[in-house]
Design a protein around this motif. Structure first.
Motif, PDB file in Angstrom:
ATOM      1  N   ASP A 130       5.328  37.197 -16.533  1.00 35.49           N
ATOM      2  CA  ASP A 130       6.462  36.725 -17.324  1.00 35.49           C
ATOM      3  C   ASP A 130       6.073  35.549 -18.222  1.00 35.49           C
ATOM      4  OD1 ASP A 130       8.065  38.647 -16.224  1.00 35.49           O
ATOM      5  OD2 ASP A 130       9.082  37.305 -14.813  1.00 35.49           O
ATOM      6  N   LYS A 131       5.247  34.651 -17.712  1.00 38.11           N
ATOM      7  CA  LYS A 131       4.859  33.472 -18.496  1.00 38.11           C
ATOM      8  C   LYS A 131       4.010  33.862 -19.695  1.00 38.11           C
ATOM      9  CE  LYS A 131       2.671  28.929 -18.130  1.00 38.11           C
ATOM     10  NZ  LYS A 131       2.003  27.957 -17.220  1.00 38.11           N
ATOM     11  N   VAL A 132       3.035  34.745 -19.489  1.00 37.99           N
ATOM     12  CA  VAL A 132       2.163  35.159 -20.586  1.00 37.99           C
ATOM     13  C   VAL A 132       2.961  35.923 -21.639  1.00 37.99           C
ATOM     14  CG1 VAL A 132       0.165  36.590 -21.196  1.00 37.99           C
ATOM     15  CG2 VAL A 132       0.093  35.148 -19.158  1.00 37.99           C
ATOM     16  N   MET A 133       3.846  36.800 -21.192  1.00 37.54           N
ATOM     17  CA  MET A 133       4.702  37.523 -22.130  1.00 37.54           C
ATOM     18  C   MET A 133       5.643  36.568 -22.869  1.00 37.54           C
ATOM     19  SD  MET A 133       4.381  40.766 -22.488  1.00 37.54           S
ATOM     20  CE  MET A 133       3.474  42.121 -21.759  1.00 37.54           C
ATOM     21  N   ALA A 134       6.182  35.596 -22.157  1.00 39.51           N
ATOM     22  CA  ALA A 134       7.158  34.681 -22.752  1.00 39.51           C
ATOM     23  C   ALA A 134       6.539  33.832 -23.858  1.00 39.51           C
ATOM     24  CB  ALA A 134       7.757  33.778 -21.677  1.00 39.51           C
TER      25      ALA A 134
END
Length: 257
Positions: A115-119
């Motif tokens: 989620d962090k990398v995508m965000a």
């Protein structure tokens, strides 16, 4: 050279060895006013002031978390206030540079990491673009340049693994779809796909890893941040007026297709 005064907004541009800072300096050298948006607001203001003074152009720095819609909105409103006050010319370019990598094997990844990398990479590009695009459309002129990666094209193989490659691939689809949707608006949308670049994004990389990466590149070395910045500012120029929905590869021949 930007003969018609405009402002370039660059996200992720406060890191001393990052692509974003090189991009901001290149815009300023070409006559653009520069806005630097980064997580560290103090650093953003400091770097913007240094680059502005060096090239004698208007400047502004502000904090932003590109993965947070409220934060992006606050940053946009701060920039718009500077434009409305006459301190900056209208925004003409947005360089979505902010990003993080993820050198973690797939089965060791967590949902939190995914989620962090995508965000930061994909959602950050979406949010910043959505914030600044309306002003470009109103002015009938704009250049949006998105940061993808050779990892999106070849399925990793440099440093970032599955979440990073997936996020950067999403940016390629985003770029093409938005370019098509904007049609005859005066706003172009393009992407760059660098291979290995001499930056500090590969946290934890060793000298051996860096040497192995360089050996895999036909030109025998990683790119400099200035080489990537030159392509991004070209895509923001009048000379690139017939380019939209394209991806320019900056990989030294490491991926040929």
């Amino acid at each position: 050279m930007n003969t018609n005064p405009r402002t370039a907004v660059i996200t992720g541009a406060a890191s001393p060895k990052g692509i974003g800072m090189a991009v901001a300096a290149r815009y300023a050298r070409d006559g653009w006013a520069v806005v630097i948006l980064d997580l560290n607001g103090e650093a953003s203001s400091k770097v913007a002031a240094e680059i502005g003074a060096m090239h004698d152009v208007p400047f502004f720095g502000h904090a932003v978390d590109v993965s947070d819609e409220a934060s992006v909105d606050v940053a946009y409103r701060a920039v718009r206030a500077e434009v409305d006050a006459g301190n900056l010319p209208p925004v003409g370019a947005l360089a979505n540079i902010a990003g993080i990598t993820s050198p973690v094997p797939f089965l060791e990844t967590t949902r939190e990491l995914w989620d962090k990398v995508m965000a930061v990479n994909a959602t950050g590009t979406y949010l910043a673009t959505k914030a600044f695009l309306p002003d470009m459309l109103e002015n009938r002129w704009g250049r949006i340049v998105n940061m993808s990666s050779v990892s999106a094209q070849r399925g990793g193989g440099v440093f970032g693994k599955v979440p990073y490659s997936a996020a950067k691939a999403a940016i390629l689809g985003f770029t093409k779809a938005l370019a098509r949707e904007l049609e005859d608006s005066g706003v172009t949308v393009n992407a760059v796909a660098p291979g290995a670049v001499d930056t500090n994004i590969r946290v934890g990389s060793t000298a051996e890893t860096e040497a192995a990466i360089a050996r895999d590149i036909p030109l025998g070395r990683t790119a400099t941040t200035d080489e990537v910045a030159a392509v991004i500012t070209f895509l923001s120029s009048e000379d690139a007026s017939y380019l939209t929905g394209s991806t320019l590869d900056i990989n030294g021949g490491s991926h040929l297709h």
